[in-house]
Scaffold this motif. Structure first.
Motif, mmCIF file in Angstrom:
data_model
loop_
_atom_site.group_PDB
_atom_site.id
_atom_site.type_symbol
_atom_site.label_atom_id
_atom_site.label_comp_id
_atom_site.label_asym_id
_atom_site.label_seq_id
_atom_site.Cartn_x
_atom_site.Cartn_y
_atom_site.Cartn_z
ATOM 1 N N SER A 10 0.839 -1.191 0.000
ATOM 2 C CA SER A 10 0.000 0.000 0.000
ATOM 3 C C SER A 10 0.877 1.244 0.000
ATOM 4 C CB SER A 10 -0.890 -0.006 1.247
ATOM 5 O OG SER A 10 -1.856 1.001 1.203
ATOM 6 N N VAL A 11 0.586 2.182 -0.903
ATOM 7 C CA VAL A 11 1.372 3.409 -0.986
ATOM 8 C C VAL A 11 0.754 4.512 -0.132
ATOM 9 C CG1 VAL A 11 2.287 5.190 -2.523
ATOM 10 C CG2 VAL A 11 2.244 2.801 -3.262
ATOM 11 N N HIS A 12 -0.536 4.774 -0.361
ATOM 12 C CA HIS A 12 -1.205 5.868 0.344
ATOM 13 C C HIS A 12 -2.213 5.383 1.384
ATOM 14 C CE1 HIS A 12 0.724 8.901 -2.104
ATOM 15 N NE2 HIS A 12 0.391 8.220 -3.182
ATOM 16 N N GLY A 13 -2.282 4.074 1.610
ATOM 17 C CA GLY A 13 -3.078 3.548 2.713
ATOM 18 C C GLY A 13 -4.401 2.888 2.374
ATOM 19 N N GLN A 14 -4.899 3.012 1.142
ATOM 20 C CA GLN A 14 -6.208 2.428 0.840
ATOM 21 C C GLN A 14 -6.152 0.909 0.757
ATOM 22 O OE1 GLN A 14 -8.683 4.359 1.135
ATOM 23 N NE2 GLN A 14 -10.392 3.091 0.466
ATOM 24 N N THR A 15 -5.077 0.349 0.247
ATOM 25 C CA THR A 15 -4.951 -1.113 0.199
ATOM 26 C C THR A 15 -4.838 -1.664 1.613
ATOM 27 O OG1 THR A 15 -3.899 -0.930 -1.965
ATOM 28 C CG2 THR A 15 -3.668 -3.039 -0.810
ATOM 29 N N LEU A 16 -4.148 -0.972 2.487
ATOM 30 C CA LEU A 16 -4.099 -1.370 3.897
ATOM 31 C C LEU A 16 -5.492 -1.299 4.509
ATOM 32 C CD1 LEU A 16 -2.759 -2.130 6.564
ATOM 33 C CD2 LEU A 16 -2.136 0.294 6.846
ATOM 34 N N LYS A 17 -6.250 -0.265 4.187
ATOM 35 C CA LYS A 17 -7.608 -0.124 4.713
ATOM 36 C C LYS A 17 -8.485 -1.294 4.255
ATOM 37 C CE LYS A 17 -11.295 3.320 5.153
ATOM 38 N NZ LYS A 17 -11.711 4.693 4.793
ATOM 39 N N VAL A 18 -8.373 -1.670 2.980
ATOM 40 C CA VAL A 18 -9.132 -2.817 2.462
ATOM 41 C C VAL A 18 -8.671 -4.099 3.152
ATOM 42 C CG1 VAL A 18 -9.602 -4.240 0.407
ATOM 43 C CG2 VAL A 18 -9.639 -1.731 0.235
ATOM 44 N N THR A 19 -7.368 -4.249 3.323
ATOM 45 C CA THR A 19 -6.816 -5.425 4.001
ATOM 46 C C THR A 19 -7.380 -5.554 5.413
ATOM 47 O OG1 THR A 19 -4.774 -5.398 2.711
ATOM 48 C CG2 THR A 19 -4.664 -6.441 4.882
ATOM 49 N N ASN A 20 -7.351 -4.474 6.168
ATOM 50 C CA ASN A 20 -7.856 -4.514 7.545
ATOM 51 C C ASN A 20 -9.351 -4.803 7.588
ATOM 52 O OD1 ASN A 20 -5.329 -4.067 8.649
ATOM 53 N ND2 ASN A 20 -5.597 -1.858 8.738
#
Length: 173
Positions: A10-20
């Motif tokens: 994740s670069v800007h955090g949205q992929t991390l948000k989806v992951t969580n």
């Protein structure tokens, strides 16, 4: 119940948000879930299901994603697997499926790995969260693609109902 690992870039955090969010949904259903960055991913042997998620930056997935897949190809082929991609292009109805998204198609052309399940999600457009160079590049791309160019734009294009459906599909793998 299954033992999942969700590995993300994740670069800007949205992929991390989806992951969580996915991890939370899977845990609610009684599954064990570990999340890790590409760089911190543990050995995959102990997991039943492996999910990789990656964002697009400047039109590409990170090279580290392909390195990880190459290193783990044998294990990935022995597991139930999935890959999801997060991008602003996926905000468009004509480009919001694995079959129609150009970044997913580029991913598939670049790797021999064939996950059991593929998905794409719209990202988050937050000009104030980008450095000056990224902000200008993304605004130019948005201008070309008729997207929002106001420097104060902060729009989340992620369809969370679609993420819910994806979580259900992951459980069924």
């Amino acid at each position: 119940m299954s033992k999942f690992i969700i590995i993300y870039s994740s670069v800007h955090g949205q992929t991390l948000k989806v992951t969580n969010y996915l991890a939370e949904k899977l845990i609610e259903q009684g599954h064990q879930v570990t999340t890790a960055t590409l760089e911190q991913a543990p050995a995959l042997d102990e997991f039943d299901k492996v999910v990789l998620g990656a964002s697009i930056r400047h039109g590409k997935h990170t090279p580290g994603l392909y390195d990880f897949i190459t290193e783990q190809q044998t294990v990935l082929e022995q597991k139930a697997t999935s890959f999801f991609s997060v991008s602003l292009v996926a905000r468009k109805p004509a480009k919001n499926t694995a079959e129609t998204n150009p970044y997913m198609q580029a991913f598939l052309a670049k790797t021999p790995w064939r996950p059991n399940l593929l998905e794409v999600f719209g990202g988050n457009l937050n000009y104030q969260g980008y450095n000056a160079m990224d902000r200008n590049i993304i605004r130019f791309i948005m201008w070309i693609t008729k997207g929002p160019i106001d420097a104060n734009t902060n729009v989340e294009y992620t369809d969370w109902q679609k993420v819910d459906r994806y979580a259900q599909q992951l459980m069924a793998l």
